[in-house]
Design an enzyme around this catalytic site. Structure first.
Site, short mmCIF file in Angstrom:
data_model
loop_
_atom_site.label_atom_id
_atom_site.label_comp_id
_atom_site.label_asym_id
_atom_site.label_seq_id
_atom_site.Cartn_x
_atom_site.Cartn_y
_atom_site.Cartn_z
N GLY A 12 0.78 -1.23 0.00
CA GLY A 12 0.00 0.00 0.00
C GLY A 12 0.81 1.28 0.00
O GLY A 12 0.34 2.31 0.50
N ASN A 14 1.42 3.11 -2.59
CA ASN A 14 0.68 4.06 -3.43
C ASN A 14 -0.53 4.64 -2.70
O ASN A 14 -0.83 5.82 -2.84
CB ASN A 14 0.26 3.40 -4.75
CG ASN A 14 1.39 3.37 -5.76
OD1 ASN A 14 1.75 4.40 -6.33
ND2 ASN A 14 1.99 2.20 -5.94
N ARG A 66 -15.53 -17.68 -8.17
CA ARG A 66 -15.13 -16.36 -8.67
C ARG A 66 -16.33 -15.43 -8.86
O ARG A 66 -16.26 -14.24 -8.59
CB ARG A 66 -14.39 -16.56 -10.00
CG ARG A 66 -13.46 -15.43 -10.34
CD ARG A 66 -12.26 -15.38 -9.40
NE ARG A 66 -11.53 -14.15 -9.53
CZ ARG A 66 -10.47 -13.82 -8.80
NH1 ARG A 66 -10.03 -14.63 -7.85
NH2 ARG A 66 -9.85 -12.68 -8.97
N ASN A 108 -5.85 3.03 -12.88
CA ASN A 108 -4.89 2.04 -12.39
C ASN A 108 -3.48 2.60 -12.53
O ASN A 108 -3.20 3.32 -13.48
CB ASN A 108 -5.02 0.76 -13.24
CG ASN A 108 -4.02 -0.31 -12.85
OD1 ASN A 108 -3.88 -0.66 -11.69
ND2 ASN A 108 -3.29 -0.84 -13.83
N HIS A 110 0.32 1.46 -13.24
CA HIS A 110 1.10 0.32 -13.74
C HIS A 110 2.58 0.69 -13.72
O HIS A 110 2.96 1.78 -14.17
CB HIS A 110 0.66 -0.04 -15.16
CG HIS A 110 1.39 -1.24 -15.67
ND1 HIS A 110 1.06 -2.52 -15.26
CD2 HIS A 110 2.44 -1.36 -16.52
CE1 HIS A 110 1.89 -3.38 -15.84
NE2 HIS A 110 2.74 -2.70 -16.60
N GLU A 148 -12.13 -3.12 -20.49
CA GLU A 148 -12.35 -4.57 -20.36
C GLU A 148 -11.06 -5.38 -20.45
O GLU A 148 -10.97 -6.48 -19.92
CB GLU A 148 -13.33 -5.05 -21.42
CG GLU A 148 -14.79 -5.03 -20.99
CD GLU A 148 -15.41 -3.63 -21.03
OE1 GLU A 148 -14.73 -2.68 -21.48
OE2 GLU A 148 -16.57 -3.51 -20.59
N ASP A 149 -10.06 -4.88 -21.17
CA ASP A 149 -8.83 -5.66 -21.31
C ASP A 149 -7.77 -5.20 -20.32
O ASP A 149 -7.95 -4.21 -19.61
CB ASP A 149 -8.31 -5.55 -22.75
CG ASP A 149 -9.23 -6.30 -23.70
OD1 ASP A 149 -9.60 -7.45 -23.36
OD2 ASP A 149 -9.58 -5.74 -24.75
N ASP A 151 -4.62 -3.48 -19.04
CA ASP A 151 -3.66 -2.38 -19.30
C ASP A 151 -3.85 -1.74 -20.68
O ASP A 151 -2.88 -1.25 -21.27
CB ASP A 151 -2.20 -2.88 -19.16
CG ASP A 151 -1.92 -3.43 -17.77
OD1 ASP A 151 -2.54 -2.97 -16.80
OD2 ASP A 151 -1.06 -4.33 -17.66
N ALA A 180 8.24 7.95 -9.88
CA ALA A 180 7.10 8.01 -10.81
C ALA A 180 5.76 7.70 -10.14
O ALA A 180 4.88 8.54 -10.07
CB ALA A 180 7.35 7.06 -11.98
C1 GAR Z 1 3.07 -1.03 -7.50
O1 GAR Z 1 4.37 -1.03 -8.02
C2 GAR Z 1 2.06 -0.97 -8.61
O2 GAR Z 1 2.47 -0.19 -9.70
C3 GAR Z 1 1.97 -2.41 -8.98
O3 GAR Z 1 1.98 -3.10 -7.75
C4 GAR Z 1 2.77 -2.35 -6.82
C5 GAR Z 1 1.97 -2.18 -5.54
O4 GAR Z 1 2.74 -1.55 -4.54
N1 GAR Z 1 0.82 -2.70 -9.77
C6 GAR Z 1 0.80 -3.54 -10.81
O5 GAR Z 1 1.75 -4.22 -11.12
C7 GAR Z 1 -0.52 -3.60 -11.56
N2 GAR Z 1 -0.36 -4.35 -12.79
P1 GAR Z 1 2.06 -0.85 -3.28
O6 GAR Z 1 1.08 -1.85 -2.66
O7 GAR Z 1 3.20 -0.55 -2.36
O8 GAR Z 1 1.37 0.40 -3.76
#
Ligand code: GAR
Length: 209
Positions: A12, A14, A66, A108, A110, A148-149, A151, A180
């Protein structure tokens, strides 16, 4: 006031960046109404608690299949009634019903410059392992809208990060986060809160200050 729900799967950091930017006033008129984790006991839920934000866990392990999990996730989001859903390290395939209910209102983060190093199998540390294995000299992070897809949705913000000799996936991951991710994710929320982001087909248009 922009109400946001933040979905997390792990540490967490971010989420913390968003909490910190709200606390220091960079993110005005933004409130986190709920944090949702798909994993029990993750540190992201501690961060939510410490900030006085409701944190809940909706784990596939607690549902028979699911479809039931997907329904619970949608319900958890609908109950919180956010204006925006922020996937901040949420390593779950977003169910179509969630996308439909929150169309154009899910972003999101990435950890690469989309369309490089994204799609199936590209998440977390794997992204950085693959960037290093390919020998690219520059990587970065992307904030995009979710469709829907995987990224593929309209890109909102990107920031490049230099790869250095001797980088390990862990070192690179940390640099991409610091330089970043923790910058552009709060910034994307700020732009949306200010009503400055418009989706036009596959692109986004950001209007000026
Ligand atoms: C981050 O680096 C984020 O960009 C990545 O997971 C990490 C989570 O870190 N997300 C992906 O790869 C999505 N495809 P965090 O829990 O410390 O924020």
């Amino acid at each position: 006031m922009l109400k946001i729900a933040v979905c997390v799967s792990g540490g967490g950091t971010n989420l913390q960046a968003i909490i910190d930017r709200i606390a220091d006033g960079t993110l005005e008129d933004v409130r986190i109404v709920r944090v949702i984790s798909n994993n029990h006991g993750v540190y992201a839920l501690e961060r939510a608690k410490a900030a006085g934000i409701e944190g809940i866990c909706v784990s596939p392990k607690d549902y028979p299949d699911r479809a039931a999990f997907n329904e619970a996730l949608l319900r958890a989001l609908q109950e919180a009634a956010p204006d925006l859903v922020v996937l901040a390290g949420f390593l779950v395939a977003i169910p179509p019903a969630v996308i439909e209910n929150f169309r154009g209102r899910i972003i999101n983060i990435h950890p690469a410059l989309i369309p490089s190093f994204c799609g199936k199998g590209y998440y977390g540390l794997h992204v950085h392992e693959k960037a290093l294995a390919r020998g690219v000299k520059v990587t970065g992070a992307t904030v995009h809208f979710v469709d829907e897809d995987l990224d593929t949705g309209p890109i909102l913000l990107q920031k490049a990060v230099e790869i250095r000799e001797g980088d390990t996936p862990e070192i690179l991951q940390r640099r991409v986060m610091e330089q970043a991710e923790w910058v552009i994710l709060p910034e994307a929320i700020r732009l949306i809160a200010q009503g400055r982001v418009r989706i036009e087909g596959r692109r986004t248009v950001i209007s000026g200050d």
